[in-house]
Design a protein around this motif. Structure first.
Motif, PDB file in Angstrom:
ATOM      1  N   TRP A  82       0.834  -1.196   0.000  1.00  0.00           N
ATOM      2  CA  TRP A  82       0.000   0.000   0.000  1.00  0.00           C
ATOM      3  C   TRP A  82       0.873   1.253   0.000  1.00  0.00           C
ATOM      4  O   TRP A  82       0.602   2.205  -0.723  1.00  0.00           O
ATOM      5  N   GLN A  83       1.936   1.256   0.808  1.00  0.00           N
ATOM      6  CA  GLN A  83       2.829   2.414   0.855  1.00  0.00           C
ATOM      7  C   GLN A  83       3.488   2.651  -0.499  1.00  0.00           C
ATOM      8  O   GLN A  83       3.611   3.795  -0.943  1.00  0.00           O
ATOM      9  N   GLU A  85       2.314   1.754  -3.471  1.00  0.00           N
ATOM     10  CA  GLU A  85       1.280   2.236  -4.401  1.00  0.00           C
ATOM     11  C   GLU A  85       0.890   3.676  -4.081  1.00  0.00           C
ATOM     12  O   GLU A  85       0.688   4.481  -4.991  1.00  0.00           O
ATOM     13  N   ASN A  86       0.774   3.992  -2.817  1.00  0.00           N
ATOM     14  CA  ASN A  86       0.421   5.346  -2.413  1.00  0.00           C
ATOM     15  C   ASN A  86       1.529   6.316  -2.813  1.00  0.00           C
ATOM     16  O   ASN A  86       1.259   7.408  -3.320  1.00  0.00           O
TER      17      ASN A  86
END
Length: 98
Positions: A82-83, A85-86
């Motif tokens: 997630w990090q 992709e963010n």
């Protein structure tokens, strides 16, 4: 009518726990969750205070420790993904604004 032995729920819980571990190892989190819901009432029953039941509960706890480690690792992997992709989305947005 045949009565099941008092240790039957604990043996069922142990078998389910083994299946839960296999599901976690395969990354099948939906199956793991469903199995946990099935296992929970079996573990909350009163169990005999004999050596066999104690050993079975010990096995369940040992498998649970392995499960916790696998779930923790999967959670950490998802957080890292997630990090990434963010961060990628933020970089694209910043590039688009320049």
């Amino acid at each position: 009518m045949t009565l099941s032995p008092p240790e039957a729920p604990l043996l069922q819980a142990l078998a389910i726990t083994r299946t839960m571990l296999a599901a976690a190892q395969a990354g099948d989190w939906q199956q793991l969750s469903a199995l946990e819901a099935t296992r929970e009432p079996l573990l909350h029953r009163q169990h005999p205070a004999d050596a066999a039941s104690h050993a079975q509960l010990g096995e369940v706890l040992a498998y649970d420790r392995e499960l916790q480690a696998l779930v923790g690792q999967a959670r950490d992997d998802a957080a890292r993904q997630w990090q990434r992709e963010n961060g990628r989305a933020q970089a694209i947005a910043a590039y688009g604004q320049s």
